[in-house]
Design an enzyme around this catalytic site. Structure first.
Site, PDB file in Angstrom:
ATOM      1  N   LYS A  80      41.136  33.141  36.040  1.00 17.87           N
ATOM      2  CA  LYS A  80      42.221  32.855  36.967  1.00 17.87           C
ATOM      3  C   LYS A  80      43.400  32.340  36.165  1.00 17.87           C
ATOM      4  CE  LYS A  80      43.304  29.972  40.944  1.00 17.87           C
ATOM      5  NZ  LYS A  80      42.758  29.081  41.982  1.00 17.87           N
TER       6      LYS A  80
ATOM      7  N   LYS B 177      42.153  37.231  38.615  1.00 15.59           N
ATOM      8  CA  LYS B 177      43.200  36.856  39.556  1.00 15.59           C
ATOM      9  C   LYS B 177      44.437  36.401  38.808  1.00 15.59           C
ATOM     10  CE  LYS B 177      44.062  33.307  42.929  1.00 15.59           C
ATOM     11  NZ  LYS B 177      43.705  32.014  43.364  1.00 15.59           N
TER      12      LYS B 177
HETATM   13  C1  PBG Z   1      42.811  27.429  45.131  1.00 16.85           C
HETATM   14  C2  PBG Z   1      43.287  28.821  45.252  1.00 16.85           C
HETATM   15  C3  PBG Z   1      44.572  29.338  45.057  1.00 16.85           C
HETATM   16  C4  PBG Z   1      44.529  30.682  45.365  1.00 16.85           C
HETATM   17  C5  PBG Z   1      43.213  30.970  45.702  1.00 16.85           C
HETATM   18  N1  PBG Z   1      42.453  29.802  45.605  1.00 16.85           N
HETATM   19  C6  PBG Z   1      45.846  28.664  44.741  1.00 16.85           C
HETATM   20  C7  PBG Z   1      46.137  28.107  43.437  1.00 16.85           C
HETATM   21  O1  PBG Z   1      45.404  28.234  42.454  1.00 16.85           O
HETATM   22  O2  PBG Z   1      47.169  27.446  43.410  1.00 16.85           O
HETATM   23  C8  PBG Z   1      45.699  31.621  45.329  1.00 16.85           C
HETATM   24  C9  PBG Z   1      45.603  32.813  46.193  1.00 16.85           C
HETATM   25  C10 PBG Z   1      46.884  33.520  46.419  1.00 16.85           C
HETATM   26  O3  PBG Z   1      47.935  33.258  45.825  1.00 16.85           O
HETATM   27  O4  PBG Z   1      46.850  34.421  47.268  1.00 16.85           O
HETATM   28  N2  PBG Z   1      42.824  26.890  43.865  1.00 16.85           N
END
Ligand code: PBG
Length: 362
Positions: A225, A283
């Site tokens: 991520k 992601k």
């Molecule tokens: C929680 C989380 C996030 C997303 C999914 N789980 C936000 C982040 O890391 O700030 C982002 C999903 C999206 O942008 O559609 N940590």
């Protein structure tokens, strides 16, 4: 052989020929639909930066999931906005919190739906970070120390000198994430998906699930991520933007990955696989499809790509101006995620695209 014998265009002459030799196809059951649960009843708050996405109370969320299910979307992933946020994110592991309540109702009302849950602290902490904060006491008065623990209550003019070392406390966060995952499993979640990027969280969650009798609940790990700029609209939807405080930055770069790194992504995936992940996620999706392909080639477990909020918002915005054909761009985007190696795609377009694929639109 080469031209003129070789003419790839021969197989492109008709749609029937093209579909005969198409290498990748997209099906509605490849898609996972993210939904945002909020307290209350009959709540349907539009998220401004994500047209078509709403914060939903449980009753509305069930109705929404039902329409998706009818269009062919068989999986959802839930995010929760709790009644109250605090420094320790206690709403995250409350067995009667917003997500356990949503899971229980959904499982009852839409049997057959795969209910996944996002496991993280950022929607539940008042500072918006994905774990609890570590604050060094060194040289601080009692009052300053308390202020440092509550970054949201310490505006910049009250900044503390010398700066304290403050950071998300990895190891103190692990038991909280494990408790959150168990609370979701106990409520009936089919899959738990940790998105916090703490080191060792897959192992901690696996152990806690196994010890409480949820050895059958799989973990979809947000393994690679990236700390990019594409999550802004999500943070509007989940009310989870990280806040700056003394010694703690207004971003997640201390725990999410640097966008320039691909080999590190392989290391992250490999660690999560070693800790017991059943599926791994990359992601965001489209700017990171090289990572999706690398993961697919190196690991033999299902790969997910998350087409995130910023990616969704960009398509929506261009479509609203009439600059692109939304349906075709959405379909092509999801297909290309699959071609890059994603077995499943998490997308706010899930119902829309499933509807296009099955001809059922509502
Ligand atoms: C929680 C989380 C996030 C997303 C999914 N789980 C936000 C982040 O890391 O700030 C982002 C999903 C999206 O942008 O559609 N940590």
């Amino acid at each position: 052989m080469s031209f003129p014998q070789d003419r790839p265009r021969r197989m492109r002459r008709t749609e029937a020929l093209r579909s005969l030799v198409r290498e990748t196809v997209l099906a509605p059951d490849d898609l996972v639909w993210p939904l945002f649960a909020v307290p209350g009843e009959r709540v349907r708050n539009a998220v401004k930066s994500m047209p078509g996405v709403f914060q939903l109370s449980v009753d509305e969320l069930v109705a929404e999931a039902q329409t998706g299910f009818e269009a062919g979307v068989r999986s959802v992933i839930l995010f929760g906005v709790p009644e109250k946020k605090d420094a320790l994110g206690s709403g995250a592991y409350d067995e009667d919190g917003i997500i356990p309540r949503a899971i229980r109702t959904l499982k009852q009302r839409v049997p057959g739906l795969v209910v996944m849950t996002d496991v993280c602290m950022c929607e539940y902490t008042d500072h918006g970070h994905c774990g609890v904060l570590k604050v060094s006491r060194a040289g601080l008065s009692e009052a300053a120390f308390r202020r440092a623990q509550r970054p949201d209550e310490a505006p910049p003019e009250r900044a503390i000198h010398p700066p304290v070392t403050s950071d998300v406390d990895n190891d103190a966060t692990l038991p909280l994430l494990a408790k959150e995952a168990v609370a979701h499993a106990r409520a009936g979640a089919d899959v738990v998906a940790p998105s916090d990027m703490m080191d060792g969280r897959v192992a901690a969650i696996r152990k806690a699930l196994d010890e409480t009798g949820y050895g059958d609940v799989p973990i979809l790990s947000y393994a690679a991520k990236f700390a990019g700029a594409f999550y802004g609209p999500f943070r509007d939807a989940a009310e989870s933007a990280p806040r700056e405080g003394p010694g703690i930055p207004k971003d997640r770069k201390g725990y999410q990955m640097d966008p320039g790194n691909a080999r590190e992504a392989m290391r992250e995936v490999s660690l999560d696989v070693g800790e017991g992940a059943d599926m791994v996620m990359v992601k965001p999706a489209v700017p990171y499809l090289d990572i999706v392909r690398m993961v697919k080639d190196r690991f033999d477990l299902p790969v997910a790509a998350y087409h995130v909020s910023g990616e969704y918002a960009m398509i929506k915005a261009a479509a609203e101006r009439g600059w692109i054909d939304e349906d075709r761009v959405a379909l092509e985007t999801m297909l290309c995620c699959r071609r890059a190696g994603a077995d499943l795609v998490l997308t706010y377009y899930a119902k829309h695209v499933a509807g296009l694929l099955t001809g059922i639109r509502r």
